[in-house]
Design an enzyme around this catalytic site. Structure first.
Site, PDB file in Angstrom:
ATOM      1  N   GLY A   1       0.031 -10.986 -29.676  1.00  0.00           N
ATOM      2  CA  GLY A   1       0.944 -11.097 -30.801  1.00  0.00           C
ATOM      3  C   GLY A   1       0.375 -12.020 -31.852  1.00  0.00           C
TER       4      GLY A   1
ATOM      5  N   GLY B   1      -0.050  -9.482 -25.983  1.00  0.00           N
ATOM      6  CA  GLY B   1       0.622  -8.311 -26.530  1.00  0.00           C
ATOM      7  C   GLY B   1      -0.231  -7.064 -26.512  1.00  0.00           C
TER       8      GLY B   1
ATOM      9  CD  GLU C   1       0.164 -14.111 -22.127  1.00  0.00           C
ATOM     10  OE1 GLU C   1       0.159 -13.017 -22.720  1.00  0.00           O
ATOM     11  OE2 GLU C   1      -0.404 -14.287 -21.033  1.00  0.00           O
TER      12      GLU C   1
ATOM     13  CG  ASP D   1       5.127 -12.245 -23.128  1.00  0.00           C
ATOM     14  OD1 ASP D   1       3.876 -12.197 -23.093  1.00  0.00           O
ATOM     15  OD2 ASP D   1       5.755 -12.321 -24.204  1.00  0.00           O
TER      16      ASP D   1
END
Length: 337
Positions: free
Chosen positions: A66, A114, A137, A145
Site C-alpha cells: 500500500g 498489499g 509489516e 494483513d
C-alpha cells in the site's frame, strides 16, 4: 505508459489489469483499489472475457504494498482516510479470492504487503526470476494483513507461515512455490507469450493449459533447508517461547532469525502471532479479514506505526524506537475465533 495508475485493457478473451506507478514500485492507492474493483465487475459481466491477468509496470516491482506514505500522513489526521483504504483494500482481497473467472497474477519483482493481497488470493499465481515476496509489516508497527493471517496460517504447511509473518523474510520464486504461496514459474521475458496464449483461452481449463505450457522448473527453494527447525521453533504459543527455542539452538540460522526478530516492533510480533493462531481456527478468509481490520485500526492508533514508517521510509535510519521496547511490556492480544 499513460499516467493512469491502473491501465485497463482487453486482449482477445483476456482482461488486463496493469499497475502503473513504477516510480512508487506500483504501490496501491485508494484510487487504484477502486479502479481494480470496478474493472473486475466489468470483466465479470463481460461474456467475452474468460480470464483476468494482473501485472505491474517496470522491472523492479509487481506491487510493493500500500502507499505507506499516504497512510503515514493520514495518521496526522483522524485516520478516517486510512481506515477507508484498509476497508476497501480488504474488500478487494475477498473479491479476488472468490472471483468466478480465472484471476492470474504475475508476481514479477517486489511483491510485498498489499501486492501480496492482489496476487496470492488469485486462482493462478506466477513467479519469475525477479520475484521478491515478503510480508514485512512487523517492521513498520503492523502485521501481515490483506488476508495474510488466513494464507499464512491455513495454506502454508507447518510453521513456515508463522516464520514468514513474524520475520518478514524475503522469498524468491522457488521458496514462494515451496511455501504454497505461488503456483507456477516462468521467466519474465515469457509475459508477451503468456498474454497471447491467454487471449485465445476461452475457459478455465484452457487458461490452465496455457500457463502450464509456458511454465518451467522453478529454482530450488532455499528456505526448505531450515523447514524442520522452523517447524520446531515457531510452533510455540508465545513470542517469548519462540525466541527461547531459537536461542537454545546456537546455530547460524537461529542467530540470524533472532537478530531479525529483535528489529521488529514487540507489539507487532505479539499481534502477528495472535492473529496467525486465531487464523488457524477461522472458517474462511472473510473471518480473517474482519479480524485484521479491527486489529489494523488498533495498531494504526499506536506510536509504532508512525515510528516504523519514519525509520524505514521517511528518515531511512533503520533505527526505530519502539514503544514499548520490550516484549515483556506488551500484553497478548486475544480474539474470538
Amino acid at each position: 505508459m499513460t499516467e493512469t495508475s491502473v491501465v485497463i485493457s482487453r486482449v482477445g478473451h483476456l482482461g488486463r489489469l496493469h499497475l502503473n506507478r513504477p516510480k512508487a514500485l506500483n504501490s496501491l492507492t485508494l484510487e487504484m483499489i477502486r479502479l481494480l474493483q470496478a474493472s473486475l465487475s466489468e470483466f465479470e459481466d463481460d461474456d467475452d472475457i474468460a480470464s483476468v491477468l494482473i501485472t505491474g509496470e517496470g522491472t523492479r516491482a509487481f506491487c510493493a504494498g500500500g502507499d505507506i506514505i499516504a497512510l503515514f500522513n493520514a495518521a496526522d489526521t483522524n485516520g478516517a482516510e486510512a481506515i477507508t483504504f484498509w476497508s476497501e483494500e480488504y474488500d478487494l482481497n475477498a473479491r479476488i479470492a472468490s472471483y468466478p473467472k480465472p484471476y492470474i497474477a504475475v508476481m514479477d519483482g517486489i511483491t510485498m504487503g498489499g501486492g501480496v493481497g492482489v496476487s496470492v488470493h488469485g486462482s493462478h499465481r506466477i513467479v519469475t526470476e525477479r520475484t521478491k515476496f515478503a510480508m514485512p509489516e512487523a517492521g513498520i508497527g503492523l502485521f501481515p494483513d490483506v488476508g495474510g493471517t488466513w494464507v499464512l496460517s491455513k495454506q502454508v504447511a507447518g510453521e513456515m507461515g508463522t516464520y514468514i509473518g513474524m520475520t518478514g523474510d524475503v522469498l524468491r520464486a522457488g521458496d514462494a512455490i515451496s511455501a504454497d504461496l505461488a503456483d507456477s514459474y516462468m521467466t519474465s521475458d515469457t509475459l508477451p507469450a503468456l498474454i497471447s496464449a491467454l487471449a485465445v483461452s476461452t475457459d478455465r481449463e484452457a487458461v490452465s493449459r496455457s500457463i502450464d505450457a509456458l511454465s518451467t522448473v522453478f529454482p530450488a527453494p532455499v528456505i526448505d533447508q531450515n523447514r524442520a527447525v522452523i517447524d520446531a521453533t515457531f510452533a510455540h504459543e508465545t513470542v517469548e517461547d519462540i525466541i527461547a527455542a531459537l536461542t537454545s539452538l546456537d546455530t547460524s540460522f537461529a542467530r540470524t532469525t533472532l537478530t531479525t526478530l529483535a528489529q521488529k516492533s514487540p507489539s507487532s510480533l505479539k499481534m502477528t502471532l495472535a492473529l496467525l493462531r486465531a487464523g488457524r481456527g477461522s472458517h474462511n478468509l472473510q473471518q480473517c479479514l474482519d479480524r485484521e481490520l479491527g486489529a489494523v485500526i488498533q495498531m494504526f492508533g499506536q506510536p509504532d506505526f508512525r515510528e516504523g514508517v519514519r525509520a524505514a521510509v521517511i528518515d531511512k535510519d533503520r533505527n526505530p524506537q519502539w514503544v514499548p521496547k520490550k516484549l515483556s511490556e506488551v500484553s497478548v492480544p486475544t480474539f474470538e475465533i
